[in-house]
Design an enzyme around this catalytic site. Structure first.
Site: not given
Ligand SMILES: [Zn+2]
Length: 459
Positions: A97, A163
């Protein structure tokens, strides 16, 4: 440095020939807007990225590549590959991400399009952390593939799916499925070199103790003309309290917390730091230690916010109740819970005039220090040295990576190393993020050399 071995020379050549492919991968990856926040971007973008990882790492030789849903609802991508009997196990970590682009207008190139400019590759995630995905793929391809020698170690692979949102899904997955993470050496690839081309491992992360302090003195606001003077002003009391958190030289001075730690890794020149953080001319740095001491080895307090009347809308009133949010960064060697207690006691003890004070603890986290006395660390130092032709240095990071603490607690014997392609020029999290392809090339070579070197060091 001694002459390069034929094996190293062959890997170097192989990695170089794989670089156009790394660029293709990164082009595809950056085009996927994998911001793990469904309020901002369609969740299909993350799903597409996860599928890409499953395909690409399967092709690179990993097995059983699949998505695993973490307790925060995002999907991690995991897989593994067996090595020879008796070989050690290495976990390769990254996240897929990305941060949102933030200010679109501030980007000089489209954020979700890999664009080459002056030799760097621009785009959101090009470094953090998709550059590290490209690095992993390149290292694995260099070692594996039909004509390769196969993987010299057992490999486990984990790519986190959320994250940047700080939702902690992967941390919660560790106790639920520890077998996905259990390894002798864990390469947490979400950092980078201290400066471009200077091989670095990050060995120290600061912990955190945050509090909200509330000060009350009066039943309600009173007119500052009619009562100002003898009336105890809550804001004035708070200013005194906050001021007591630093000494004359600007050192953080929380009673009971040692403030004299020193850093023995890479030096952070003061001039470079001034430029990096944009200190205005004539303004001095604070604290009596070196920049690295202050940044990585000593506690640092920051007032994050104060609730009191803003200038516009303020009136001639003495404040009855105000509050501040105070953040304390805690270096390795100091327990974060102890730091929280010390900060709380300090705030209470520094409150003047018998004012009422309340301190509420917020989020916190322990500092982290990597073990640097094991075979994996030695193999990594040697691999980085060979890849760059320069001695590896140790650096710290002021922020925290909670996953490192969770892994260190769960696998106390494992060696955890923080490396990656995110050098300071990458401007991660900011507009115009970029990566230097030479870092992907060097770091992929270092990773491949590490996997081989570690295998033979342990056997
Ligand atoms: Zn990252």
């Amino acid at each position: 440095m001694t002459a390069e071995s034929p094996e190293t020379a062959a890997l170097r050549k192989k990695v170089r020939t794989l670089m156009p492919r790394a660029k293709e991968d990164l082009t595809e990856l950056v085009a996927m807007r994998s911001v793990a926040d469904p309020r901002q971007f369609p969740p299909e973008e993350c799903a597409k990225t996860a599928d890409f990882l499953v395909r690409a790492f399967t092709e690179a030789g990993l097995r059983d590549m699949r998505r695993v849903t973490t307790p925060d609802g995002s999907d991690a991508v995991v897989g593994h590959a067996p090595g020879p009997d008796g070989a050690p196990t290495v976990l390769l970590y990254c996240h897929y991400d990305v941060q949102p682009p933030l200010d679109d207008a501030a980007w000089r190139t489209p954020p979700f399009e890999l664009s080459e400019r002056d030799g760097r590759w621009y785009g959101r995630g090009s470094a953090d952390c998709k550059g590290n995905i490209a690095m992993h793929l390149t290292a694995l391809r260099a070692l594996g593939g039909p004509e390769g020698r196969g993987f010299p170690v057992n490999i486990k692979f984990v790519a986190e799916g959320s994250e940047e949102q700080g939702t902690g899904g992967l941390e919660q997955l560790v106790p639920l499925q520890p077998e996905l993470f259990d390894a002798d050496a864990l390469l947490i690839c979400d950092t980078g070199n201290f400066s471009l081309g200077l091989p670095t491992t990050t060995t120290s992360l600061r912990g955190l103790a945050n509090v909200v302090v509330t000060v009350s003195t009066l039943k309600g606001e009173m007119h500052s003309g009619m009562f100002g003077g003898p009336a105890p002003d809550a804001l004035a009391a708070l200013v005194r309290i906050l001021d007591s958190l630093r000494d004359e030289d600007g050192n953080t001075a929380v009673k009971g917390l040692p403030g004299d730690g020193s850093w023995d890794g890479v030096d952070y020149p003061a001039e470079q730091f001034r430029t990096d953080v944009g200190v205005l001319d004539g303004v001095s740095l604070v604290g009596t230690g070196s920049v690295a001491d202050e940044l990585w080895a000593r506690p640092a307090v920051t007032v994050l916010g104060i609730d009191c009347p803003p200038v516009v809308g303020s009136s001639a009133a003495i404040q009855s109740k105000v509050r501040a949010r105070v953040s304390l960064r805690v270096p390795p060697g100091i327990d974060a819970d102890k730091a929280l207690r010390a900060l709380t006691d300090h705030l209470v003890a520094s409150t003047p005039w018998g004012a009422r004070v309340e301190v509420e603890a917020e989020s916190g986290g322990q500092p982290f220090r990597a073990r640097t006395d094991g075979p994996a660390y030695r193999a990594l130092a040697s691999a980085l040295h060979q890849a760059y032709g320069k001695e590896m240095v140790q650096s710290g990071q002021g922020g925290s990576i909670p996953l490192c603490n969770v892994l260190a607690d769960r696998f106390p014997e494992a060696e955890i190393a923080l490396i990656g392609v995110e050098e300071p020029g990458c401007l991660i999290h900011a507009p115009n993020e970029s990566v230097d392809p030479s870092e992907i090339e060097h770091m992929a070579l270092a990773e491949a050399l590490f996997l081989s070197g570690y295998a033979s060091a342990v056997r």
